[in-house]
Enzyme design. Structure first.
Site, short mmCIF file in Angstrom:
data_model
loop_
_atom_site.label_atom_id
_atom_site.label_comp_id
_atom_site.label_asym_id
_atom_site.label_seq_id
_atom_site.Cartn_x
_atom_site.Cartn_y
_atom_site.Cartn_z
N GLY A 1 40.19 -35.12 16.41
CA GLY A 1 40.88 -34.60 17.59
C GLY A 1 41.79 -33.42 17.30
O GLY A 1 42.61 -33.04 18.14
N LYS B 1 36.24 -43.48 23.47
CA LYS B 1 37.60 -44.02 23.33
C LYS B 1 38.04 -44.63 24.66
O LYS B 1 37.22 -45.18 25.38
CB LYS B 1 38.57 -42.93 22.84
CG LYS B 1 38.02 -42.12 21.67
CD LYS B 1 39.07 -41.27 21.02
CE LYS B 1 38.43 -40.34 20.02
NZ LYS B 1 39.35 -39.91 19.00
N SER C 1 36.19 -33.63 14.94
CA SER C 1 36.13 -32.29 15.55
C SER C 1 34.75 -31.66 15.49
O SER C 1 34.62 -30.45 15.29
CB SER C 1 37.18 -31.37 14.92
OG SER C 1 38.49 -31.88 15.17
N GLU D 1 41.87 -45.03 14.60
CA GLU D 1 42.82 -45.34 15.69
C GLU D 1 43.04 -46.84 15.81
O GLU D 1 44.08 -47.28 16.30
CB GLU D 1 42.30 -44.73 17.01
CG GLU D 1 42.48 -43.21 17.00
CD GLU D 1 41.51 -42.45 17.89
OE1 GLU D 1 40.83 -43.08 18.73
OE2 GLU D 1 41.42 -41.22 17.74
N GLU E 1 35.10 -40.19 8.52
CA GLU E 1 35.95 -39.48 9.46
C GLU E 1 37.32 -39.24 8.82
O GLU E 1 38.18 -40.14 8.84
CB GLU E 1 36.14 -40.32 10.73
CG GLU E 1 34.87 -40.59 11.49
CD GLU E 1 35.15 -40.80 12.97
OE1 GLU E 1 34.53 -40.11 13.77
OE2 GLU E 1 36.00 -41.63 13.31
N ASN F 1 31.82 -41.38 20.96
CA ASN F 1 32.91 -42.36 21.06
C ASN F 1 33.80 -41.91 22.21
O ASN F 1 34.58 -40.97 22.06
CB ASN F 1 33.69 -42.40 19.74
CG ASN F 1 34.95 -43.25 19.84
OD1 ASN F 1 35.12 -44.03 20.78
ND2 ASN F 1 35.83 -43.11 18.86
N HIS G 1 37.60 -47.81 13.15
CA HIS G 1 38.03 -46.45 13.50
C HIS G 1 39.50 -46.30 13.13
O HIS G 1 40.28 -47.24 13.26
CB HIS G 1 37.82 -46.21 15.00
CG HIS G 1 37.98 -44.78 15.40
ND1 HIS G 1 39.21 -44.17 15.50
CD2 HIS G 1 37.06 -43.83 15.69
CE1 HIS G 1 39.04 -42.91 15.84
NE2 HIS G 1 37.74 -42.67 15.97
C1 PEP Z 1 36.41 -39.87 16.79
O1 PEP Z 1 37.26 -40.29 17.55
O2 PEP Z 1 35.66 -40.66 16.19
C2 PEP Z 1 36.27 -38.42 16.63
C3 PEP Z 1 35.51 -37.97 15.67
O3 PEP Z 1 36.97 -37.65 17.49
P1 PEP Z 1 36.85 -36.05 17.69
O4 PEP Z 1 35.39 -35.71 17.69
O5 PEP Z 1 37.49 -35.79 19.02
O6 PEP Z 1 37.55 -35.42 16.55
#
Ligand code: PEP
Length: 264
Positions: A179, A18, A218, A105, A173, A16, A103
């Site tokens: 992040g 973003k 992460s 976000e 998630e 992803n 997601h």
């Molecule tokens: C994400 O944005 O779906 C995500 C898992 O981000 P990160 O791997 O940076 O934690």
């Protein structure tokens, strides 16, 4: 920890990007494709969910390497007076075969609720896209002991009743792990993924076993093997680390090592 190549569920490692990525960053897509074409993630499916502006340029690069493309959200309607939006049909037309929906976000920053996620997933299915629907609890919800009911409610509200293992992927998630460099314990991930599979089966009878459930939050090359080895984890949704071909393929490459180790 058991072996991650499970009959009937091909592992999926999805990146992803973003709101990152200009045309010059397509060099990372080229590197990922070169490594994937050389067997860098043997056994696993690789998908890059890029900004919509890069999909058209990335499509010919990815096509020959067996790397799929995805969008990061879509409108539920196929077209219309929705300034600034993008439809599932448009993503498909640009070369996508997947779309991330729900997601955190977007749930937070764009106030997308479960019903809206479900409508968008129906739009994705209509266009022939596979939907990666994200669910996950906040830190406050986890600390209150509500992680399971929160995820159960997101699943019940976000998943179309017509979903199949071919059309839908779930990504667990935890919001607090995205992040941040933090991850749940392996036993918490195992418990949540088992719970999600049971909830899918309750919601869509008979579909639970075949549905792929990704872990996201992460995931890095250094922790990918242990995370991907957890029972009922069928791959990863990768944010930050997917921007670097070396890191992303370091994660997807865990499946090559699992394959190299012989049959599960
Ligand atoms: C994400 O944005 O779906 C995500 C898992 O981000 P990160 O791997 O940076 O934690």
């Amino acid at each position: 920890m058991d072996r991650p190549l499970r009959p009937g569920r091909r592992p999926l490692v999805a990146g992803n990007w973003k709101m990152h990525g200009l045309r010059k960053e397509l060099v990372e897509v080229e590197k990922i494709c070169a490594e994937a074409a050389a067997g860098g993630a043997d056994g696993a499916e690789i998908v890059l969910c890029l900004p919509a502006t890069l999909l058209g340029a990335a499509a010919p690069i990815c096509a020959g390497a067996g790397v799929g493309l995805g969008g990061q959200h879509c409108h539920n309607e196929p077209s219309g007076p929705f300034t600034g939006d993008i439809s599932a049909e448009m993503l498909k037309d640009a070369g996508a075969s997947y779309v991330i929906l729900g997601h955190s976000e977007r749930r937070t920053g764009h106030h997308e609720g479960d019903e809206s996620v479900r409508d968008k997933a129906n739009g994705a299915f209509r266009a022939g896209l596979r939907a990666i629907v994200c669910v996950g609890e906040t830190r406050a919800e986890r600390e209150a002991g509500d992680a399971l009911p929160v995820v159960a409610s997101q699943l019940a509200g976000s998943i179309p009743i017509t979903s199949t293992p071919e059309s839908l992927v779930i990504a667990y998630e935890p919001v607090w792990a995205i992040g941040t460099g933090l991850t749940p314990t392996l036993s918490d991930i195992a418990g949540m993924h088992r719970f999600i599979r049971e909830r899918i089966d309750a919601h869509l009878p008979g579909m639970g076993h075949g549905m792929r459930i990704l872990y996201g939050g992460s995931v890095k090359p250094g922790n990918a093997a242990e995370l991907m080895g957890v029972s009922n984890v069928d791959g990863a949704l990768v944010g930050g680390a997917s921007l670097s071909a070396r890191d992303f393929m370091g994660i997807a490459g865990v499946y090559r090592h699992f394959c190299d180790a012989g049959p599960a």
